[in-house]
Design an enzyme around this catalytic site. Structure first.
Site, PDB file in Angstrom:
ATOM      1  N   CYS A 209       1.114  -1.335 -11.399  1.00  0.00           N
ATOM      2  CA  CYS A 209       0.918   0.103 -11.193  1.00  0.00           C
ATOM      3  C   CYS A 209       0.449   0.752 -12.496  1.00  0.00           C
ATOM      4  O   CYS A 209       1.120   0.642 -13.518  1.00  0.00           O
ATOM      5  CB  CYS A 209       2.206   0.758 -10.711  1.00  0.00           C
ATOM      6  SG  CYS A 209       2.022   2.524 -10.377  1.00  0.00           S
TER       7      CYS A 209
ATOM      8  N   LEU B  61       0.834  -1.195   0.000  1.00  0.00           N
ATOM      9  CA  LEU B  61       0.000   0.000   0.000  1.00  0.00           C
ATOM     10  C   LEU B  61       0.870   1.247   0.000  1.00  0.00           C
ATOM     11  O   LEU B  61       1.702   1.418   0.890  1.00  0.00           O
ATOM     12  CB  LEU B  61      -0.909   0.015   1.236  1.00  0.00           C
ATOM     13  CG  LEU B  61      -1.882  -1.162   1.374  1.00  0.00           C
ATOM     14  CD1 LEU B  61      -2.501  -1.172   2.761  1.00  0.00           C
ATOM     15  CD2 LEU B  61      -2.964  -1.081   0.313  1.00  0.00           C
TER      16      LEU B  61
ATOM     17  N   GLY C 296      -6.441  -5.233   0.235  1.00  0.00           N
ATOM     18  CA  GLY C 296      -5.920  -3.870   0.184  1.00  0.00           C
ATOM     19  C   GLY C 296      -6.823  -2.899   0.905  1.00  0.00           C
ATOM     20  O   GLY C 296      -6.721  -2.665   2.102  1.00  0.00           O
ATOM     21  N   ARG C 297      -7.764  -2.298   0.132  1.00  0.00           N
ATOM     22  CA  ARG C 297      -8.659  -1.290   0.698  1.00  0.00           C
ATOM     23  C   ARG C 297      -9.474  -1.813   1.876  1.00  0.00           C
ATOM     24  O   ARG C 297      -9.747  -1.095   2.829  1.00  0.00           O
ATOM     25  CB  ARG C 297      -9.617  -0.792  -0.388  1.00  0.00           C
ATOM     26  CG  ARG C 297      -9.596   0.689  -0.586  1.00  0.00           C
ATOM     27  CD  ARG C 297     -10.612   1.143  -1.602  1.00  0.00           C
ATOM     28  NE  ARG C 297     -10.972   0.123  -2.567  1.00  0.00           N
ATOM     29  CZ  ARG C 297     -12.114   0.133  -3.256  1.00  0.00           C
ATOM     30  NH1 ARG C 297     -12.980   1.092  -3.060  1.00  0.00           N
ATOM     31  NH2 ARG C 297     -12.373  -0.799  -4.137  1.00  0.00           N
TER      32      ARG C 297
ATOM     33  N   HIS D 207      -4.334  -8.880  -9.915  1.00  0.00           N
ATOM     34  CA  HIS D 207      -5.331  -7.872  -9.553  1.00  0.00           C
ATOM     35  C   HIS D 207      -6.389  -7.893 -10.652  1.00  0.00           C
ATOM     36  O   HIS D 207      -6.064  -7.691 -11.815  1.00  0.00           O
ATOM     37  CB  HIS D 207      -4.661  -6.497  -9.461  1.00  0.00           C
ATOM     38  CG  HIS D 207      -5.570  -5.401  -9.007  1.00  0.00           C
ATOM     39  ND1 HIS D 207      -5.110  -4.134  -8.727  1.00  0.00           N
ATOM     40  CD2 HIS D 207      -6.905  -5.359  -8.783  1.00  0.00           C
ATOM     41  CE1 HIS D 207      -6.113  -3.365  -8.352  1.00  0.00           C
ATOM     42  NE2 HIS D 207      -7.211  -4.091  -8.388  1.00  0.00           N
TER      43      HIS D 207
END
Length: 741
Positions: free
Chosen positions: A443, A337, A606-607, A525
């Site tokens: 990314c 993160l 993650g979030r 992802h």
């Protein structure tokens, strides 16, 4: 999230007997002090989450609406016409992360114009092209003492300072009593003891520490004078005797200053990487000639392949000889993160059951140039170097030893084989506590991709394979993993093709005797580069890729004793490539559904972990945990302590801790307690209509106003420095004008 008018929030302070004192001093509430217990039911007259409108009761059933959190009717805030106000903005949560990643990229690359950071190549600065709602160039002010104490006084008693080489010309303060009275703000009493002193037995910030009163005293000397002296706990200090004076407590992977200096001056070489790159370059022409030969006979090709093997420079550790990995249902992991993936936050997640952690993405070039800031990302707490939980519920690779495994791994970004291999070599040379090194190929920000890093590598399969092979060559016993996206364009996923190449090896590599890429695990992802961080992750595609990896095992077996067979020494993890899914995991139900339906080995969170770090605890227990406001406040307190131990308990350290705490609270305030929901499971994409909490503290912690976050931080870090500033990543959080009427 909403951006509508909000009443000024209460000031919350630690109250007596476990109570909380809330100061209703906002423009809409008048002036009164009320003592309440943190989990006491909220009176209808008390302030609510986002506005000062009257609360109307009602027994109307709450219908589940896509994108709207299904909050029970008794907690909803109604408009004056008795209708539920469901106005909310569906914000691009992770786009803020992309903006922060771009800031970090600019800093690491020494670029000076972050405002232009995410424009496509050759495009002018057009207001229509800007990220809507993003604070693209945030500043945080400064947190410094009014008078700077000379370092010759910082760690010494009043009457026995070190001699200052600058004498009267020194621009720093030498009068200790003047510094304590006029040069710094008053001592903090939010903790009974300095968090650093509590574990170290001494505080390396000395008189600069804002908790210095807990480890100093005034003593009478033999001649009758009063002297200010620093205290030490001999027993605790003895346990810290092996630490450098300024080292963090219980931290590993601390790279010595002389190493960073040697890297910056190019006095430290990378012989393994140089050898690999030299070998690649010397054989480039021969390989081209071999594959240009038309319809080469299989026997001739086999002879050429054996000749290639004779020329190949053997790696010190072949992929098959590296430390084995394990991923299973019992090993949920925290995603790398940007900003929020700092050590104190990872430490909090480990306390709550996280089994695998990753560093923030580190850029390769600053690492090999010895930049202090980038190397700081490699530091890990000792709790992260303990073995992850192991119950053997998934495929266990032969030779895996849980006792030698650890939780923490490093993620890097690099765009060329030479850069990636040099980066990995210095990491494995000077950071001995790494579970694995992961290459970021996900990314999506344009400036990273335009340099050929991140998602740009998804369209350069041969190059990516070569980079990963080089990383594996130089990484000693540390396994190499990779994180990818579905592809670069929407509706054109390419991950399956890429995964096949990474697992089996590209045709050219196998025929020339180089072997497979050697990756031990792949994380996917479930979004494309073009999709960036918007819309839901595509778990059906992740499932297809997981199924592909299972089929590839059969294809490997079919290649046995053929010219296409990969050398067993070049296959990582005994031939088993672990596969990890990533995207929109917000509950234990999400987690186990992905394991069962997508057939991934584990899930990267993650979030979901930013909004509720106890998601790992929910996964372990297999149930929802309705955390009270008091429990959640305890996590904020724990983060504050961890931050002070990491960044220091002086004015600057407190400012840094406050900044990163607020970064976390900008996500944590979005949590809607499960006890307030009409239906389960919760959805990470849902935004709540206006609601009140079950008590004042719960309402305060749900506030979208960043000034409320600052007040929460002040409960443990004291009043913010007058020069401290905080801007939320998303401008819609900064509705100060509406709040102040």
């Amino acid at each position: 999230m909403t951006t509508d008018e909000q009443v000024e929030p209460e000031t919350e302070q630690s109250g007596p007997a476990g109570g909380v004192a809330l100061d209703f001093n906002g423009p809409h509430n008048g002036n009164s002090i009320v003592d309440v217990k943190p989990d006491e039911p909220l009176s209808p007259k008390k302030r609510v989450r986002t506005n000062s409108q009257d609360v109307h009761g009602g027994d109307s059933a709450v219908k589940r609406v896509k994108g709207v959190a299904p909050i029970k009717a008794e907690f909803l805030i109604h408009r004056n016409d008795n209708r539920v106000d469901t106005k909310h903005d569906v914000l691009d949560d992770d786009a803020a992360d992309a903006a922060e990643a771009a800031d970090a990229y600019h800093k690491s690359e020494g670029l000076s114009k972050p405002d232009a950071r995410d424009r496509p190549r050759g495009k002018k600065n057009n207001k229509k092209d800007k990220q809507k709602g993003q604070n693209t160039s945030r500043t945080f002010g400064s947190s410094k003492d009014k008078l700077q104490l000379c370092s010759t006084r910082t760690l010494h008693n009043e009457f026995s300072p070190k001699e200052c080489q600058f004498g009267d010309k020194c621009k720093f303060e030498h009068d200790l009593r003047k510094y304590l009275k006029e040069g710094r703000r008053e001592d903090l009493t939010t903790f009974d003891e300095c968090p650093v002193y509590a574990v170290k037995g001494y505080c390396h910030l000395g008189w600069k520490c804002r908790f210095v009163g807990s480890h100093s005293e005034e003593r009478t000397t033999e001649d009758g004078r009063q002297e200010l002296v620093l205290k030490e706990d001999a027993e605790r200090k003895l346990n810290m005797s092996n630490l450098d004076e300024e080292a963090e407590v219980d931290v590993v992977n601390i790279v010595p200053k002389e190493v960073k200096f040697g890297l910056s001056r190019r006095k430290i070489g990378t012989p393994r990487a140089d050898q690999y790159i030299q070998w690649i370059e010397s054989n480039r022409g021969n390989e081209r000639g071999m594959f240009d030969a038309a319809q080469m006979d299989a026997d001739i090709l086999k002879e050429e392949k054996e000749a290639r093997r004779a020329e190949y420079v053997e790696a010190p550790f072949k992929p098959s000889e590296k430390r084995k990995l394990y991923y299973g249902p019992e090993t949920p992991m925290l995603a790398p993160l940007t900003t929020q993936g700092n050590m104190p936050y990872r430490r909090l997640c480990v306390d709550l059951g996280c089994q695998v952690t990753w560093s923030e993405m580190a850029m390769g070039m600053p690492l090999i140039q010895g930049e202090k800031g980038e190397w700081a990302l490699m530091k890990a707490h000792e709790s992260e170097i303990r073995p992850p939980k192991f119950l053997g519920k998934n495929t266990v690779v032969q030779g895996y030893e849980n006792a030698t495994d650890l939780k923490f791994g490093a993620q890097i970004a690099a765009n060329k084989p030479w850069l990636a291999t040099k980066t990995v070599e210095v990491l494995t040379e000077y950071c001995p506590k790494l579970r694995a090194i992961d290459l970021n190929c996900g990314c999506p920000i344009n400036l990273v991709c335009e340099k050929g890093s991140g998602s740009a590598l998804l369209d350069s399969e041969a190059k990516l394979e070569q980079i990963l092979r080089g990383m594996s060559y130089v990484s000693k016993e540390v396994p190499i993993t990779v994180k990818i996206r579905m592809g670069t364009k929407d509706a054109h996923p390419t991950a399956q093709k890429l995964i096949k190449r990474l697992v089996l090896g590209g045709y050219e590599a196998l025929e020339s005797g180089k072997g497979t890429s050697g990756v031990a695990a792949i994380t996917l992802h479930g979004r494309s580069k073009q999709q960036r961080y918007s819309r839901s992750a595509d778990w059906s595609y992740i499932a297809e890729c997981a199924s592909l990896i299972n089929r590839l095992k059969k294809e490997k077996d079919a290649r046995t004793d053929t010219v296409s067979e990969a050398d067993a020494r070049d296959v990582a993890n005994g031939g088993h490539t672990y596969f990890v899914g990533n995207g929109d995991c917000y509950s234990h139900e999400d987690y186990y559904a992905h394991l069962d339906n997508a057939k991934v080995d584990t899930v990267m969170v993650g979030r979901g972990a930013l909004i509720k770090p106890w998601i790992f605890e929910e996964i372990e227990k297999g149930q929802y945990l309705d955390k009270s406001a008091t429990e959640r406040l305890a996590y904020i307190e724990k983060f504050a302590k961890y931050g002070l131990q990491t960044w220091g308990s002086d004015e600057m350290g407190i400012g840094t801790t406050r900044r990163f705490l607020l970064e976390w609270l900008s996500f944590a305030h979005r949590y809607v307690p499960v006890g307030l929901l009409e239906y389960l499971p919760p959805n990470i994409q849902d935004r709540p209509p206006r609601f009140k909490g079950r008590n004042d503290l719960e309402s305060l912690m749900a506030s979208e106003h960043y000034k409320d976050w600052i007040k929460l931080s002040e409960m443990f870090l004291g009043p913010a420095h007058p020069n401290f500033k905080f801007e939320p990543k998303h401008k819609s959080n900064a509705y100060e004008i509406e709040a102040e009427g």
